[in-house]
Design a protein around this motif. Sequence first.
Motif, mmCIF file in Angstrom:
data_model
loop_
_atom_site.group_PDB
_atom_site.id
_atom_site.type_symbol
_atom_site.label_atom_id
_atom_site.label_comp_id
_atom_site.label_asym_id
_atom_site.label_seq_id
_atom_site.Cartn_x
_atom_site.Cartn_y
_atom_site.Cartn_z
ATOM 1 N N VAL A 226 43.244 39.946 50.522
ATOM 2 C CA VAL A 226 42.010 39.673 50.691
ATOM 3 C C VAL A 226 41.772 38.415 49.857
ATOM 4 O O VAL A 226 42.414 37.958 48.985
ATOM 5 C CB VAL A 226 41.066 40.885 49.487
ATOM 6 C CG1 VAL A 226 39.745 40.536 49.460
ATOM 7 C CG2 VAL A 226 41.540 42.184 50.106
ATOM 8 N N HIS A 227 40.682 37.655 50.576
ATOM 9 C CA HIS A 227 40.522 36.483 50.096
ATOM 10 C C HIS A 227 39.054 35.986 50.477
ATOM 11 O O HIS A 227 38.120 36.704 51.146
ATOM 12 C CB HIS A 227 41.374 35.044 50.530
ATOM 13 C CG HIS A 227 41.020 34.827 52.184
ATOM 14 N ND1 HIS A 227 41.523 35.559 53.230
ATOM 15 C CD2 HIS A 227 40.280 34.084 52.657
ATOM 16 C CE1 HIS A 227 41.018 35.030 54.143
ATOM 17 N NE2 HIS A 227 40.406 34.022 54.052
ATOM 18 N N GLY A 228 38.536 35.164 49.772
ATOM 19 C CA GLY A 228 37.071 34.829 49.836
ATOM 20 C C GLY A 228 36.560 33.715 48.594
ATOM 21 O O GLY A 228 37.547 33.004 48.070
ATOM 22 N N MET A 229 35.543 33.638 48.309
ATOM 23 C CA MET A 229 34.913 32.875 47.293
ATOM 24 C C MET A 229 34.422 33.800 46.232
ATOM 25 O O MET A 229 33.550 34.675 46.572
ATOM 26 C CB MET A 229 33.993 31.941 47.567
ATOM 27 C CG MET A 229 33.173 30.982 46.724
ATOM 28 S SD MET A 229 34.502 29.843 46.027
ATOM 29 C CE MET A 229 34.401 28.620 47.154
ATOM 30 N N GLY A 230 34.863 33.607 45.048
ATOM 31 C CA GLY A 230 34.366 34.499 43.777
ATOM 32 C C GLY A 230 33.006 34.545 43.400
ATOM 33 O O GLY A 230 32.507 33.418 43.822
ATOM 34 N N PRO A 231 32.364 35.073 42.535
ATOM 35 C CA PRO A 231 33.282 36.098 42.088
ATOM 36 C C PRO A 231 33.474 37.339 42.831
ATOM 37 O O PRO A 231 32.505 37.822 43.582
ATOM 38 C CB PRO A 231 32.492 36.501 40.646
ATOM 39 C CG PRO A 231 31.195 36.123 40.843
ATOM 40 C CD PRO A 231 31.325 35.077 41.963
ATOM 41 N N TRP A 232 34.564 38.182 42.782
ATOM 42 C CA TRP A 232 34.763 39.308 43.640
ATOM 43 C C TRP A 232 34.232 40.414 42.632
ATOM 44 O O TRP A 232 34.311 40.362 41.421
ATOM 45 C CB TRP A 232 36.113 39.487 43.880
ATOM 46 C CG TRP A 232 36.550 40.704 44.776
ATOM 47 C CD1 TRP A 232 36.449 40.800 46.172
ATOM 48 C CD2 TRP A 232 36.830 41.957 44.274
ATOM 49 N NE1 TRP A 232 36.716 42.060 46.683
ATOM 50 C CE2 TRP A 232 36.813 42.706 45.440
ATOM 51 C CE3 TRP A 232 37.069 42.516 42.983
ATOM 52 C CZ2 TRP A 232 37.380 44.255 45.395
ATOM 53 C CZ3 TRP A 232 37.346 43.781 42.839
ATOM 54 C CH2 TRP A 232 37.658 44.597 44.274
ATOM 55 N N GLY A 233 33.650 41.313 43.330
ATOM 56 C CA GLY A 233 33.067 42.704 42.590
ATOM 57 C C GLY A 233 33.209 43.931 43.648
ATOM 58 O O GLY A 233 33.093 43.595 44.759
ATOM 59 N N ILE A 234 33.002 44.966 42.980
ATOM 60 C CA ILE A 234 32.754 46.099 44.186
ATOM 61 C C ILE A 234 31.872 47.017 43.418
ATOM 62 O O ILE A 234 31.830 47.339 41.977
ATOM 63 C CB ILE A 234 34.366 46.808 44.061
ATOM 64 C CG1 ILE A 234 34.130 48.016 45.036
ATOM 65 C CG2 ILE A 234 34.636 47.308 42.953
ATOM 66 C CD1 ILE A 234 35.363 48.697 45.454
ATOM 67 N N SER A 235 30.836 47.475 44.281
ATOM 68 C CA SER A 235 29.777 48.252 43.969
ATOM 69 C C SER A 235 29.869 49.687 44.905
ATOM 70 O O SER A 235 29.774 49.133 46.133
ATOM 71 C CB SER A 235 28.540 47.738 43.955
ATOM 72 O OG SER A 235 27.938 46.562 43.314
#
Length: 156
Positions: free
Chosen positions: A136-145
């Motif tokens: 998994v990659h991307g621009m943070g911040p990473w979070g999960i709801s």
Amino acid sequence: MRSTLAALYAALVLAGLGAPPVWAQSGGHMMMMPDEMKWTDVPSLPPGAKISILEGPISEAVPFTFRLKFPANYQIAAHWHPAIEHVTVISGTFNLGTGDKLDNSKTVALSAGGVAIMQPRTPHFGWNKDETIVQVHGMGPWGISYINPADDPRKK
């Protein structure tokens, strides 16, 4: 003159598409073999998943990359992320679907090399039959709801 303008234009295009900002932030190259990755539990996912953070930290507004290792017969309930998420299957098959509720019949089976790009706040879910590793990659911040708060393992 025309070739100079063409070269300048090409350089500008390559600068915009080329080296990612992380190169400037990292201070150098990083190379890692799979056996060097450190795997830990993931409190925000159901028990059994392991994470290896390759680039981050994932809690800050910087580029991040991590791998997730899911055991056989693993499921992730419907959830969303605050920012775009790029998922690449490294090994195994990861079944991904979109919607507010996990439904194994409404997924796409992504085998090794398969890619999914999930837009911010898009409800989605996943499952697998055999052990699977995704990056998994991307621009943070990473979070999960989680769509259903009762599915959030941090609240159990």
